[in-house]
Scaffold this active site. Structure first.
Site, PDB file in Angstrom:
ATOM      1  N   ASN A   1     -73.842 -17.622 -56.624  1.00 11.55           N
ATOM      2  CA  ASN A   1     -73.977 -18.713 -55.650  1.00 11.55           C
ATOM      3  C   ASN A   1     -75.090 -19.630 -56.144  1.00 11.55           C
ATOM      4  O   ASN A   1     -76.266 -19.278 -56.053  1.00 11.55           O
ATOM      5  CB  ASN A   1     -74.325 -18.114 -54.275  1.00 11.55           C
ATOM      6  N   TRP A   2     -74.691 -20.770 -56.670  1.00 13.94           N
ATOM      7  CA  TRP A   2     -75.698 -21.685 -57.240  1.00 13.94           C
ATOM      8  C   TRP A   2     -76.423 -22.479 -56.151  1.00 13.94           C
ATOM      9  O   TRP A   2     -77.380 -23.199 -56.449  1.00 13.94           O
ATOM     10  CB  TRP A   2     -75.023 -22.644 -58.234  1.00 13.94           C
ATOM     11  N   LYS A   3     -75.952 -22.375 -54.917  1.00 15.45           N
ATOM     12  CA  LYS A   3     -76.572 -23.122 -53.800  1.00 15.45           C
ATOM     13  C   LYS A   3     -76.718 -24.600 -54.173  1.00 15.45           C
ATOM     14  O   LYS A   3     -75.864 -25.142 -54.849  1.00 15.45           O
ATOM     15  CB  LYS A   3     -77.920 -22.508 -53.419  1.00 15.45           C
ATOM     16  N   HIS A  36     -72.632 -18.083 -44.996  1.00 19.70           N
ATOM     17  CA  HIS A  36     -73.917 -17.737 -45.641  1.00 19.70           C
ATOM     18  C   HIS A  36     -75.040 -17.967 -44.636  1.00 19.70           C
ATOM     19  O   HIS A  36     -74.990 -18.909 -43.833  1.00 19.70           O
ATOM     20  CB  HIS A  36     -74.120 -18.601 -46.890  1.00 19.70           C
ATOM     21  N   GLU A  87     -77.791 -19.269 -44.934  1.00 22.06           N
ATOM     22  CA  GLU A  87     -78.386 -20.621 -45.015  1.00 22.06           C
ATOM     23  C   GLU A  87     -77.520 -21.630 -44.271  1.00 22.06           C
ATOM     24  O   GLU A  87     -78.035 -22.619 -43.741  1.00 22.06           O
ATOM     25  CB  GLU A  87     -78.603 -20.998 -46.495  1.00 22.06           C
ATOM     26  N   GLU A 118     -75.908  -9.522 -46.749  1.00 20.75           N
ATOM     27  CA  GLU A 118     -77.105 -10.145 -47.316  1.00 20.75           C
ATOM     28  C   GLU A 118     -78.222 -10.160 -46.271  1.00 20.75           C
ATOM     29  O   GLU A 118     -78.264 -11.048 -45.411  1.00 20.75           O
ATOM     30  CB  GLU A 118     -76.801 -11.590 -47.714  1.00 20.75           C
ATOM     31  N   GLY A 124     -83.613 -14.580 -52.035  1.00 22.41           N
ATOM     32  CA  GLY A 124     -84.541 -15.468 -52.726  1.00 22.41           C
ATOM     33  C   GLY A 124     -85.995 -15.065 -52.613  1.00 22.41           C
ATOM     34  O   GLY A 124     -86.883 -15.846 -52.958  1.00 22.41           O
ATOM     35  N   SER A 142     -81.660 -10.941 -53.812  1.00 20.19           N
ATOM     36  CA  SER A 142     -82.544 -10.653 -54.949  1.00 20.19           C
ATOM     37  C   SER A 142     -81.961  -9.628 -55.924  1.00 20.19           C
ATOM     38  O   SER A 142     -82.699  -8.794 -56.454  1.00 20.19           O
ATOM     39  CB  SER A 142     -83.933 -10.230 -54.452  1.00 20.19           C
ATOM     40  N   GLY A 167     -77.682 -15.098 -56.103  1.00 19.70           N
ATOM     41  CA  GLY A 167     -78.184 -16.469 -56.045  1.00 19.70           C
ATOM     42  C   GLY A 167     -78.940 -16.817 -57.309  1.00 19.70           C
ATOM     43  O   GLY A 167     -78.364 -17.135 -58.344  1.00 19.70           O
ATOM     44  N   GLY A 168     -80.279 -16.741 -57.228  1.00 13.07           N
ATOM     45  CA  GLY A 168     -81.152 -17.180 -58.320  1.00 13.07           C
ATOM     46  C   GLY A 168     -80.755 -16.682 -59.701  1.00 13.07           C
ATOM     47  O   GLY A 168     -80.741 -17.448 -60.675  1.00 13.07           O
TER      48      GLY A 168
HETATM   49  C1  PEP Z   1     -77.618 -15.691 -52.007  1.00 11.32           C
HETATM   50  O1  PEP Z   1     -77.950 -16.828 -51.870  1.00 11.32           O
HETATM   51  O2  PEP Z   1     -76.505 -15.356 -51.606  1.00 11.32           O
HETATM   52  C2  PEP Z   1     -78.542 -14.744 -52.635  1.00 11.32           C
HETATM   53  C3  PEP Z   1     -78.291 -13.480 -52.561  1.00 11.32           C
HETATM   54  O3  PEP Z   1     -79.655 -15.283 -53.277  1.00 11.32           O
HETATM   55  P1  PEP Z   1     -80.713 -14.488 -54.218  1.00 11.32           P
HETATM   56  O4  PEP Z   1     -79.894 -13.636 -55.166  1.00 11.32           O
HETATM   57  O5  PEP Z   1     -81.471 -15.561 -54.921  1.00 11.32           O
HETATM   58  O6  PEP Z   1     -81.540 -13.665 -53.314  1.00 11.32           O
END
Ligand code: PEP
Length: 253
Positions: A15-17, A101, A103, A171, A177, A216, A237-238
């Site tokens: 997920n590049w957000k 999500h 967010e 999640e 993040g 994470s 994500g990251g």
């Molecule tokens: C996400 O945005 O779905 C996520 C899990 O981010 P991260 O891996 O950066 O925690």
């Protein structure tokens, strides 16, 4: 998916957000090249910002990497400035879409009922939804994480998902993040609770729906997370922004 379907391959979705300009396509190309060299056991997807989706889908055509959207509107067209419709995602090459999500739930006030309606729209367009659920730190500390998350599962997953390809992503919001990861026993407990809900909702099909963990996930913790009972992949994500990190996570699946 029929009742006799075998357990699906794990799904590792990036997920590049709201990250990525044109040069980020090179990272996706590097992921595809890495998988070409060393094919993965997992299915792999990258969900870029909408501005890159069409270019990314073209760049990855013929590769082992699927593309996906990060959201879609509940309607398929109309006067909804700034939104994106499910058929537009398909038109831009997407096979999947992340819905609900945290967010989106936090930034845009999305409720589970809205998420369920979006899931129906996505399915009609031919997209495979990845439906996100997860508790806040306050809810975990109050001891209500299991109730919150299983409630989100019940309310965000419409009955039309029966027999369809989809995934649920657990999640914990406080792990997204932040570099904090849920403990393996906590992941196992939550995934077991989600699995039980899925079986109540969808019977035998619910027993095989992949339940991804997100929060994470990094190259150094992916293997132990992905080995945990009822973890059927990861939403990343990251660490999905850098090809070498994402490939290392994929290789751990
Ligand atoms: C996400 O945005 O779905 C996520 C899990 O981010 P991260 O891996 O950066 O925690």
């Amino acid at each position: 998916m029929t009742l006799s379907s075998p357990k699906p391959r794990p799904l590792i979705a990036g997920n590049w957000k709201m990250n990525g300009l044109a040069q980020a396509l090179d990272q996706a190309r590097a992921v595809a090249a890495g998988l070409d060299e060393k094919p993965a056991g997992a299915r792999v997807a990258i969900c870029p910002p909408a501005t890159l989706l069409d270019r990314l889908s073209q760049a990855l055509e013929g590769s082992a990497v699927l593309t996906g959207g990060q959201d879609c509107h509940v309607k398929t067209s109309g006067a909804h400035t700034g939104d994106i419709a499910a058929p537009m995602l398909v038109d831009a090459g997407a096979a999947l879409v992340i819905l609900g999500h945290s967010e989106r739930r936090d930034d845009h006030g999305e409720t589970s009922a809205l998420v369920a309606a979006k899931v129906e729209t996505a399915l009609t367009a031919g997209l495979e939804p990845i439906i996100c659920v997860g508790e806040s730190l306050q809810q975990r500390e109050a001891g209500s994480a299991l109730a919150v998350v299983t409630g989100q599962v019940r309310e965000s997953l419409p009955a039309v998902l029966a027999g369809q390809a989809f995934a649920v992503a657990y999640e914990p919001i406080w792990a997204i993040g932040t570099g904090r990861v849920a403990t393996l026993p906590d992941i196992e407990e939550m995934h077991a609770a989600i699995r039980a809900e899925l079986v109540v909702l969808f019977g035998d099909h619910g027993a095989t729906v992949p339940i991804l963990y997100g929060g994470s996930v990094k190259p150094d913790n992916a293997a132990e997370i992905l080995r945990t009972a009822e973890v059927g992949g990861a939403l990343v994500g990251g660490a999905s922004l850098k090809a070498s990190d994402f490939l290392a996570i994929i290789a751990a699946a």
